[in-house]
Design a protein around this motif. Sequence first.
Motif, PDB file in Angstrom:
ATOM      1  N   LEU A 129      52.363 -51.535  16.895  1.00 57.87           N
ATOM      2  CA  LEU A 129      51.692 -50.303  16.502  1.00 57.87           C
ATOM      3  C   LEU A 129      52.661 -49.123  16.473  1.00 57.87           C
ATOM      4  N   VAL A 130      53.622 -49.106  17.393  1.00 55.62           N
ATOM      5  CA  VAL A 130      54.666 -48.075  17.351  1.00 55.62           C
ATOM      6  C   VAL A 130      55.460 -48.206  16.053  1.00 55.62           C
ATOM      7  N   ALA A 131      55.765 -49.444  15.671  1.00 51.34           N
ATOM      8  CA  ALA A 131      56.479 -49.679  14.411  1.00 51.34           C
ATOM      9  C   ALA A 131      55.670 -49.162  13.233  1.00 51.34           C
ATOM     10  N   ALA A 132      54.341 -49.342  13.279  1.00 52.50           N
ATOM     11  CA  ALA A 132      53.482 -48.854  12.201  1.00 52.50           C
ATOM     12  C   ALA A 132      53.563 -47.334  12.087  1.00 52.50           C
ATOM     13  N   VAL A 133      53.589 -46.662  13.228  1.00 52.04           N
ATOM     14  CA  VAL A 133      53.704 -45.196  13.219  1.00 52.04           C
ATOM     15  C   VAL A 133      55.047 -44.781  12.615  1.00 52.04           C
ATOM     16  N   ILE A 134      56.121 -45.467  13.004  1.00 51.61           N
ATOM     17  CA  ILE A 134      57.450 -45.133  12.485  1.00 51.61           C
ATOM     18  C   ILE A 134      57.500 -45.326  10.972  1.00 51.61           C
ATOM     19  N   VAL A 135      56.970 -46.439  10.498  1.00 49.32           N
ATOM     20  CA  VAL A 135      56.983 -46.716   9.056  1.00 49.32           C
ATOM     21  C   VAL A 135      56.238 -45.627   8.302  1.00 49.32           C
ATOM     22  N   ARG A 136      55.075 -45.216   8.802  1.00 45.13           N
ATOM     23  CA  ARG A 136      54.306 -44.177   8.132  1.00 45.13           C
ATOM     24  C   ARG A 136      54.999 -42.825   8.186  1.00 45.13           C
ATOM     25  N   GLN A 137      55.760 -42.583   9.246  1.00 47.27           N
ATOM     26  CA  GLN A 137      56.463 -41.304   9.365  1.00 47.27           C
ATOM     27  C   GLN A 137      57.596 -41.169   8.345  1.00 47.27           C
ATOM     28  N   ALA A 163      47.803 -43.316  19.593  1.00 48.94           N
ATOM     29  CA  ALA A 163      46.636 -43.452  20.471  1.00 48.94           C
ATOM     30  C   ALA A 163      45.418 -43.927  19.676  1.00 48.94           C
ATOM     31  N   ALA A 164      45.207 -43.313  18.511  1.00 49.59           N
ATOM     32  CA  ALA A 164      44.059 -43.696  17.686  1.00 49.59           C
ATOM     33  C   ALA A 164      44.179 -45.138  17.200  1.00 49.59           C
ATOM     34  N   ARG A 165      45.379 -45.529  16.790  1.00 47.29           N
ATOM     35  CA  ARG A 165      45.573 -46.896  16.301  1.00 47.29           C
ATOM     36  C   ARG A 165      45.402 -47.915  17.434  1.00 47.29           C
ATOM     37  N   THR A 166      45.845 -47.566  18.628  1.00 46.85           N
ATOM     38  CA  THR A 166      45.720 -48.488  19.763  1.00 46.85           C
ATOM     39  C   THR A 166      44.254 -48.773  20.059  1.00 46.85           C
ATOM     40  N   VAL A 167      43.439 -47.734  20.099  1.00 45.73           N
ATOM     41  CA  VAL A 167      42.010 -47.918  20.364  1.00 45.73           C
ATOM     42  C   VAL A 167      41.352 -48.679  19.207  1.00 45.73           C
ATOM     43  N   ALA A 168      41.751 -48.356  17.976  1.00 49.54           N
ATOM     44  CA  ALA A 168      41.163 -49.038  16.816  1.00 49.54           C
ATOM     45  C   ALA A 168      41.489 -50.529  16.815  1.00 49.54           C
ATOM     46  N   ILE A 169      42.741 -50.880  17.079  1.00 50.25           N
ATOM     47  CA  ILE A 169      43.133 -52.291  17.125  1.00 50.25           C
ATOM     48  C   ILE A 169      42.421 -52.999  18.274  1.00 50.25           C
ATOM     49  N   ALA A 170      42.328 -52.329  19.421  1.00 50.42           N
ATOM     50  CA  ALA A 170      41.660 -52.936  20.583  1.00 50.42           C
ATOM     51  C   ALA A 170      40.198 -53.247  20.284  1.00 50.42           C
ATOM     52  N   ASN A 171      39.582 -52.452  19.405  1.00 52.96           N
ATOM     53  CA  ASN A 171      38.181 -52.682  19.040  1.00 52.96           C
ATOM     54  C   ASN A 171      38.012 -53.565  17.809  1.00 52.96           C
ATOM     55  N   SER A 172      39.118 -54.012  17.219  1.00 56.43           N
ATOM     56  CA  SER A 172      39.025 -54.880  16.046  1.00 56.43           C
ATOM     57  C   SER A 172      38.507 -56.256  16.436  1.00 56.43           C
ATOM     58  N   VAL A 173      37.994 -56.979  15.468  1.00 55.79           N
ATOM     59  CA  VAL A 173      37.430 -58.306  15.729  1.00 55.79           C
ATOM     60  C   VAL A 173      38.464 -59.234  16.353  1.00 55.79           C
ATOM     61  N   ALA A 174      39.718 -59.102  15.966  1.00 57.33           N
ATOM     62  CA  ALA A 174      40.771 -59.991  16.463  1.00 57.33           C
ATOM     63  C   ALA A 174      41.030 -59.813  17.951  1.00 57.33           C
ATOM     64  N   TYR A 175      40.838 -58.609  18.482  1.00 54.86           N
ATOM     65  CA  TYR A 175      41.151 -58.339  19.891  1.00 54.86           C
ATOM     66  C   TYR A 175      39.919 -58.111  20.751  1.00 54.86           C
ATOM     67  N   ALA A 193      42.071 -50.975  10.886  1.00 54.42           N
ATOM     68  CA  ALA A 193      42.628 -50.310  12.053  1.00 54.42           C
ATOM     69  C   ALA A 193      44.050 -49.810  11.778  1.00 54.42           C
ATOM     70  N   LEU A 194      44.811 -50.569  11.003  1.00 54.87           N
ATOM     71  CA  LEU A 194      46.190 -50.167  10.694  1.00 54.87           C
ATOM     72  C   LEU A 194      46.216 -49.036   9.674  1.00 54.87           C
ATOM     73  N   LEU A 195      45.266 -49.023   8.764  1.00 57.42           N
ATOM     74  CA  LEU A 195      45.228 -47.974   7.752  1.00 57.42           C
ATOM     75  C   LEU A 195      44.795 -46.650   8.334  1.00 57.42           C
ATOM     76  N   GLY A 215      54.901 -58.248   9.593  1.00 59.10           N
ATOM     77  CA  GLY A 215      54.183 -57.757   8.431  1.00 59.10           C
ATOM     78  C   GLY A 215      54.234 -56.246   8.308  1.00 59.10           C
ATOM     79  N   ILE A 216      54.166 -55.558   9.446  1.00 59.36           N
ATOM     80  CA  ILE A 216      54.209 -54.095   9.436  1.00 59.36           C
ATOM     81  C   ILE A 216      55.555 -53.585   8.935  1.00 59.36           C
ATOM     82  N   VAL A 217      56.644 -54.213   9.359  1.00 59.21           N
ATOM     83  CA  VAL A 217      57.974 -53.666   9.058  1.00 59.21           C
ATOM     84  C   VAL A 217      58.650 -54.321   7.852  1.00 59.21           C
ATOM     85  N   HIS A 218      58.014 -55.301   7.214  1.00 59.96           N
ATOM     86  CA  HIS A 218      58.739 -56.073   6.199  1.00 59.96           C
ATOM     87  C   HIS A 218      59.127 -55.239   4.977  1.00 59.96           C
TER      88      HIS A 218
END
Length: 277
Positions: free
Chosen positions: A93-101, A56-68, A275-277, A148-151
Amino acid sequence: MNRLEAFKSIAAQAGRGELTFPTNVDATLKLQKALNDPDCHAEAAARLVQAEPLLAARTVAIANSVAYNRSGSEITNVRTGVQRVGFRTLNALVAAVIVRQLDTKIKNPALRAMANQLWQHSAHVAALSQVIARRVTHVDPDTAMFAGIVHEVGGFYLLSRAEEYPGLLDGEPEEWANFGEIEIGRCVLQKLGVPNAVMEAIEAMWSGMRALPPENLGDTLLLANDLSPIESPLHQRPGATTKQAAVTIDFAVGDGTLQSILEESADEVRSLTSALL
């Protein structure tokens, strides 16, 4: 058991589908499956995302990033965030959560430091891939960010198992690439349901072959990997730092150059990475 035997043992287990994931990864994989259901609409997706605080936090952060956030209108809720970023970005973003887990069970401070560096590297590669895809290669930017997230997900899996195999990460980082990356990495990517096109791009990155100017998703990923200011702790380049190597990479893109595009997009890259960090 020496390092090579340990690599082979982990790779053999992975090849048999015997992948050891933390329990929270299994829960997030179920969330990923639910979000990928064609019948899952935005309202249902928002409810699913809200149940996972990190996502949830990452989704809001990415949505507020300059790119989006082209309009500059900041949002503060998950529902609007899901609508703004769309399902493809949400999948990344789900993949990012899985990688961090994958590194949640790492207790050794040195291994945790390596995992943190690996994630910083992955976040930079993901952000650079998104910008390079949109401005240079014109492949799908969301797919590029996902790649890039899952590589390095195989590397995260290796780190998560390293405490079971003392000495696994001793020696030269290149040994991971030579003996374990392809076999282990491919199995983990398959477990995560990574699409074939992304798998092929990551495998192209493993081979180290790219075109300049870059033309496809594999080229995009490899160029972003080379340009990342944070190196992977599992893939140190001999003879030159990343920064020294990156400044030599430039080519014409339309009326500009790669370096001019990167300068123009610096705020976007910083915003996405943060936002990803």
